[in-house]
Design an enzyme around this catalytic site. Structure first.
Site, short mmCIF file in Angstrom:
data_model
loop_
_atom_site.label_atom_id
_atom_site.label_comp_id
_atom_site.label_asym_id
_atom_site.label_seq_id
_atom_site.Cartn_x
_atom_site.Cartn_y
_atom_site.Cartn_z
N GLN A 1 0.83 -1.21 0.00
CA GLN A 1 0.00 0.00 0.00
C GLN A 1 0.86 1.25 0.00
O GLN A 1 1.55 1.52 0.98
CB GLN A 1 -0.89 -0.01 1.26
CG GLN A 1 -1.74 1.23 1.42
CD GLN A 1 -2.53 1.21 2.73
OE1 GLN A 1 -2.12 0.55 3.69
NE2 GLN A 1 -3.63 1.92 2.78
N GLY A 2 0.82 2.01 -1.09
CA GLY A 2 1.65 3.21 -1.19
C GLY A 2 0.85 4.47 -0.98
O GLY A 2 0.46 5.14 -1.93
N TYR A 3 0.60 4.81 0.26
CA TYR A 3 -0.11 6.05 0.59
C TYR A 3 0.87 7.08 1.16
O TYR A 3 1.07 8.14 0.60
CB TYR A 3 -1.22 5.79 1.62
CG TYR A 3 -2.47 5.11 1.09
CD1 TYR A 3 -2.50 4.49 -0.15
CD2 TYR A 3 -3.64 5.10 1.85
CE1 TYR A 3 -3.66 3.87 -0.63
CE2 TYR A 3 -4.81 4.49 1.37
CZ TYR A 3 -4.81 3.87 0.15
OH TYR A 3 -5.95 3.27 -0.30
N SER A 4 1.49 6.75 2.31
CA SER A 4 2.31 7.74 3.02
C SER A 4 3.52 8.15 2.21
O SER A 4 4.08 7.37 1.44
CB SER A 4 2.78 7.17 4.35
OG SER A 4 1.70 6.68 5.09
N GLU B 1 -14.59 -3.24 8.12
CA GLU B 1 -13.29 -3.72 8.59
C GLU B 1 -12.60 -2.75 9.55
O GLU B 1 -11.64 -3.12 10.20
CB GLU B 1 -12.39 -4.00 7.40
CG GLU B 1 -13.11 -4.92 6.41
CD GLU B 1 -12.17 -5.80 5.64
OE1 GLU B 1 -11.17 -5.25 5.17
OE2 GLU B 1 -12.44 -7.00 5.52
N SER C 1 -3.00 7.91 13.42
CA SER C 1 -2.42 7.95 14.78
C SER C 1 -3.52 8.22 15.80
O SER C 1 -4.61 8.69 15.46
CB SER C 1 -1.35 9.04 14.87
OG SER C 1 -1.99 10.29 15.03
N ASN C 2 -3.21 7.93 17.06
CA ASN C 2 -4.25 8.10 18.08
C ASN C 2 -4.68 9.56 18.25
O ASN C 2 -5.82 9.82 18.62
CB ASN C 2 -3.77 7.49 19.40
CG ASN C 2 -3.78 5.98 19.34
OD1 ASN C 2 -4.00 5.40 18.26
ND2 ASN C 2 -3.56 5.33 20.47
N GLU C 3 -3.77 10.49 17.95
CA GLU C 3 -4.18 11.90 18.00
C GLU C 3 -5.18 12.19 16.89
O GLU C 3 -6.17 12.90 17.10
CB GLU C 3 -2.96 12.83 17.86
CG GLU C 3 -2.08 12.90 19.11
CD GLU C 3 -1.31 11.62 19.38
OE1 GLU C 3 -0.99 10.90 18.41
OE2 GLU C 3 -1.04 11.32 20.56
C1 LIG Z 1 4.69 -0.08 11.34
C2 LIG Z 1 4.11 0.86 10.34
C3 LIG Z 1 3.63 0.39 9.13
C4 LIG Z 1 3.12 1.27 8.17
N1 LIG Z 1 2.70 0.78 6.96
C5 LIG Z 1 2.27 1.64 5.99
C6 LIG Z 1 1.93 1.16 4.68
O1 LIG Z 1 2.00 -0.04 4.41
N2 LIG Z 1 1.55 2.06 3.75
C7 LIG Z 1 1.45 3.39 4.01
O2 LIG Z 1 1.08 4.16 3.13
N3 LIG Z 1 1.77 3.89 5.25
C8 LIG Z 1 2.18 3.03 6.23
N4 LIG Z 1 2.54 3.53 7.48
C9 LIG Z 1 2.54 4.98 7.71
C10 LIG Z 1 1.45 5.51 8.62
O3 LIG Z 1 0.26 5.58 7.94
C11 LIG Z 1 1.93 6.88 9.15
O4 LIG Z 1 2.99 6.63 10.01
C12 LIG Z 1 0.88 7.66 9.86
O5 LIG Z 1 -0.06 8.12 8.95
C13 LIG Z 1 1.46 8.85 10.62
O6 LIG Z 1 2.21 9.66 9.78
P1 LIG Z 1 3.72 10.07 10.15
O7 LIG Z 1 4.43 8.85 10.53
O8 LIG Z 1 4.25 10.88 9.04
O9 LIG Z 1 3.59 10.97 11.44
P2 LIG Z 1 3.20 12.50 11.51
O10 LIG Z 1 1.97 12.74 10.74
O11 LIG Z 1 4.39 13.32 11.19
O12 LIG Z 1 2.85 12.65 13.04
C14 LIG Z 1 3.84 12.80 14.05
C15 LIG Z 1 3.14 12.95 15.39
O13 LIG Z 1 2.32 14.10 15.36
C16 LIG Z 1 0.99 13.77 15.69
N5 LIG Z 1 0.06 14.59 14.93
C17 LIG Z 1 0.02 14.76 13.59
N6 LIG Z 1 -0.97 15.57 13.25
C18 LIG Z 1 -1.60 15.93 14.39
C19 LIG Z 1 -2.72 16.77 14.69
N7 LIG Z 1 -3.41 17.38 13.75
N8 LIG Z 1 -3.10 16.89 15.99
C20 LIG Z 1 -2.41 16.26 16.97
N9 LIG Z 1 -1.34 15.48 16.74
C21 LIG Z 1 -0.95 15.31 15.46
C22 LIG Z 1 0.86 12.31 15.35
O14 LIG Z 1 -0.15 11.69 16.09
C23 LIG Z 1 2.23 11.77 15.69
O15 LIG Z 1 2.33 11.47 17.04
C24 LIG Z 1 3.04 2.66 8.46
C25 LIG Z 1 3.50 3.12 9.70
C26 LIG Z 1 4.03 2.27 10.63
C27 LIG Z 1 4.52 2.81 11.94
#
Ligand SMILES: Cc1cc2nc3c(=O)[nH]c(=O)nc-3n(C[C@H](O)[C@H](O)[C@H](O)COP(=O)(O)OP(=O)(O)OC[C@H]3O[C@@H](n4cnc5c(N)ncnc54)[C@H](O)[C@@H]3O)c2cc1C
Lengths: 387, 373
Positions: free
Chosen positions: A127-130, A246, A370-372
């Protein structure tokens, strides 16, 4: 493939038995209760192919596409038994995400081409989203797809792509046009063959020292226009609609259940249950887990009765991921000086992967929204708070 | 940002702190941890040598043994600065605990050999005082006049590169501290990976013969032998943990100020600001607890001193682990990678927190001590 059968007509107990028979008959013992959270395709291929042969690989796909056509209620049992019987995680993006995506938005040709190849294991999906600059704020994504005749030319980078190093196809969100006002517009879902020239995958080691996720680079990658799912520029809505019932599984009790089993094992070995201080701390976790079951059931009932989940289901995801963390932390406390080890600890009655789970428990609070972000959703969509 | 605020009228502590920072720029902690882990080793020899040359392996070793003969204040400043820099050598055990154990020994050639080696870094001393279940170390006198040691010690730092183990063993009348040279007959060492990059050893002695001089000191009980050395080591650990917590807060403030999502630095979101404030508060409390331990011990009331040490180790351990957990979370997926340093801080904090008592246990000891009065 076994003859199609109406699984939904079975009683829950008979369905559980059928699953158990399958696991006992076809899942090799060394693949049960695997320590590795995210095995590669080859490591679990035997199980993947066995499920396909028995017709159990795609629980919610319709029968005419080779699925089991399970109702949400039966699907929940399937997921429950999967965890309880210690089945290993299989690379499941094709089954869990690509299938539903195509069923909802794909053309007949796309369904006919891709879905059988998921079942056969010929196509392994990721899955290529992030992207590096787009995590929580996914709509800011910048990987671009520029039209050139019958092809798109893709440039950019994805990151955190789970299992990209064992996948040969990626379903990606790409930017096909830019709308300054509504960033969600101009995003398109594109299916990309990862063997196309210009695709590079670099695995990233995680905190547990394993490489589950990767960076994926696109350098002038040419993708046929026919690989678009749904409408061009409408990919945001296409992607969002995929996870229906789901979403409940993000709140499943599986992870804290695994964690508390380890805690109990260590406590047993150390005789900790006769220590009132430990017993009282344990009781809190045990009832958190028990009550999570009650809350989960509340939503499961909605599904069993044919209803749809609301935004409030996010409460489960927050609770289960944070409980998972608390239990793994408790296990390290109980481990005492043994909590200094990265390696699994010897509890006398077998090994306990205390540090492995503690480190692993950092991740689910981050991925899947994320939980936030989940709390923001609850605040806005459920409590209707201002701002 | 958070720092142990010790009285420093002459400015000597500030100078000491600066010199650790200078060393850290020559030997960056994260790189050292990664190299050690990749090699399956238990120390960074060049880094240890540099610390010995700076005098930091024998801060608490009395001057008459060739040490610096300084106080816990100096040790705290060094340990805190090492924690900040993620220099992950077993200073609290191999330097602090060893120094205080040697300080208890009467003059002997063996004691002086060990002390000299600790001071100049030519010897690697590995205290081994935790018995494996059912394998308590015992020392029996042999007809030839020496001792025979049998038992198993766990959680031993520097088990691979030790030149000498400082082994506690039960004797007919109390407990002895024996200097046992590494690699001799009757000794076997197994290791497992520690969470902070260094391997940790289990040392088995099977009728391991040592000469009579190997007994460098003894006491009626293990508690009496270890109490003061362990208190000093706990203070050093607490300081290191406070340094880790403080630095992890700073790293996370920088990261969240730089990380833009939804068109703004994520540090501009109120929920993240509150989280950072809580993390900073925890680090400040850890530093205050460490200072309290140093100052209370200096007053000389034994019970008050012991309580302050327990409180400091518990507070700093909890603070470091929980600050680092939140720090990892605020880094998002980046925090879950091996390449980002914040995960190494979390791991080091976890390892040190579990060394010489976890907070839960230390707090109970504190209350027991207080209520026993
Ligand atoms: C083990 C693992 C597997 C993954 N697999 C995939 C995958 O297969 N495909 C894919 O596309 N992605 C994948 N991801 C990515 C995942 O979707 C992102 O990590 C997630 O969306 C958070 O983005 P970020 O890591 O850039 O954190 P950031 O968005 O930079 O967030 C950093 C911190 O800031 C907080 N934060 C951000 N915005 C807010 C807000 N508005 N208010 C309060 N707090 C905030 C967050 O909660 C977090 O604690 C994976 C991640 C992990 C850890």
């Amino acid at each position: 493939m076994a003859a199609a059968q109406d699984w939904n007509a079975l009683s829950d107990a008979a369905f559980r038995d059928a699953f158990r028979d399958l696991v006992e008959g076809r899942l090799p013992a060394e693949l049960r209760f695997m320590r590795k959270q995210r095995p590669l395709f080859d490591e679990v291929a035997v199980w993947y192919h066995a499920l396909a042969e028995e017709g159990w690989l795609a629980p919610v796909w319709p029968v005419e596409h080779g699925g089991m056509g399970l109702s949400p209620a039966k699907h929940m049992i399937y997921v429950e038994e999967w965890g309880r019987l210690g089945c290993p995680r299989i690379p499941d993006h094709g089954i869990g995400l690509v299938g539903p995506l195509l069923l909802e938005h794909g053309t007949e040709e796309q369904k006919a081409y891709y879905m059988p190849r998921v079942l056969s294991g010929e196509h392994v999906w990721c899955q290529g989203y992030s992207e590096p600059g787009s995590g929580s704020d996914l709509a800011s994504l910048r990987t671009s797809a520029v039209r050139d005749g019958d092809e798109f030319v893709v440039n950019g980078q994805k990151i955190w792509t789970t299992l990209a190093h064992c996948a040969n196809w990626i379903f990606a969100l790409v930017r096909t046009s830019r709308d300054e006002k509504v960033r969600q517009k101009g995003i398109t879902v594109l299916l990309i063959d990862m063997t196309t020239p210009g695709v590079t995958v670099r695995p990233i080691a995680n905190l547990r020292g394993e490489t589950d996720f990767c960076e994926v680079f696109f350098d002038d990658v040419r993708v046929p226009v026919g690989n678009v799912v749904g409408e061009i520029d409408q990919g945001w809505n296409v992607a969002k609609s995929v996870l229906g019932h789901e979403r409940i599984f993000l709140g499943a009790t599986t992870r804290p259940e695994i964690a508390i089993e380890r805690l109990e094992k260590l406590a047993q070995a150390k005789g900790a249950f006769s220590d009132p201080a430990f017993r009282s701390r344990y009781a809190r976790h045990r009832l958190d887990l028990y009550d999570l079951g009650s809350a989960f059931d509340r939503f499961a009932k909605v599904l069993r009765e044919g209803g749809e989940l609301g935004a409030d289901v996010s409460m489960l995801k927050i609770f289960t991921t944070e409980l998972y963390q608390r239990i793994t932390e408790e296990t390290l406390t109980l481990a005492d000086e043994d909590a200094r080890y990265f390696d699994d600890i010897d509890a006398g009655n077998g090994k306990v992967d205390a540090m492995n789970l503690f480190l692993d428990s950092r991740a689910p609070a981050i991925f899947g929204g994320s939980n936030e972000i989940q709390r923001n959703i609850l605040a806005k969509a459920v409590l209707k708070l201002p701002g | 940002m958070p720092q142990a605020q010790l009285d420093d009228p002459e400015g000597t502590l500030a100078m000491l702190r600066d010199s650790v920072a200078t060393l850290a720029s020559r030997f960056p902690g994260p790189a050292s941890v990664r190299a050690k882990r990749a090699a399956g080793g238990d120390r960074d020899a060049a880094l240890w040598q540099a610390m010995a040359e700076a005098g930091w392996t024998a801060i608490l070793l009395p001057e008459e043994l060739g040490g610096a003969g300084l106080t816990l204040a100096e040790q705290v400043v060094v340990s805190e600065a090492l924690g900040r820099a993620l220099i992950s050598e077993p200073v609290a055990i191999s330097a602090v605990l060893s120094s205080r154990l040697l300080a208890e020994a009467a003059q002997s050639r063996e004691r002086d050999r060990l002390a000299a080696g600790l001071v100049d870094g030519s010897l690697a001393l590995a205290p081994a005082w935790i018995d494996a279940l059912g394998r308590a170390m015992t020392a029996q006198t042999t007809p030839g006049g020496g001792f025979s040691l049998t038992g198993t010690k766990r959680h031993v730092d520097l088990a691979l590169s030790a030149s000498d183990f400082l082994v506690t063993a039960d004797m007919a009348d109390g407990v002895g501290l024996f200097a046992v040279r590494a690699g001799g007959p009757g000794m076997s060492v197994e290791t497992a990976a520690g969470v902070d990059g260094a391997v940790i050893g289990t040392v088995r002695l099977e009728r391991c013969a040592v000469p009579v001089e190997a007994l460098i000191t003894s006491a009626p009980s293990l508690d009496e032998l270890l109490e003061e050395p362990i208190a000093a080591a706990r203070v050093a650990l607490a300081a290191e943990l406070a340094g880790i917590a403080s630095r992890a807060v700073e790293i996370t403030i920088d990261y969240t100020k730089g990380r833009v999502q939804f068109g703004k630095p994520i540090a501009s979101f109120q929920v993240i600001q509150h989280r950072l404030v809580d993390m900073w508060t925890d680090a400040e409390f850890a530093c205050a607890a460490v200072v309290n331990a140093v100052e209370t011990l200096a007053l000389g009331d034994d019970r008050a001193g012991r309580m302050a040490v327990l409180a400091a180790k518990a507070r700093a351990g909890d603070a470091a682990v929980s600050v680092c957990r939140r720090a990892v979370h605020l880094h998002g997926a980046m925090g879950f990678t091996d390449e980002s340093d914040i995960g190494l801080y979390l791991k080091r904090a976890t390892g040190l927190n579990a060394t010489l008592g976890q907070p839960e246990d230390l707090r109970l000891q504190f209350v027991n001590l207080e209520r026993a009065a």
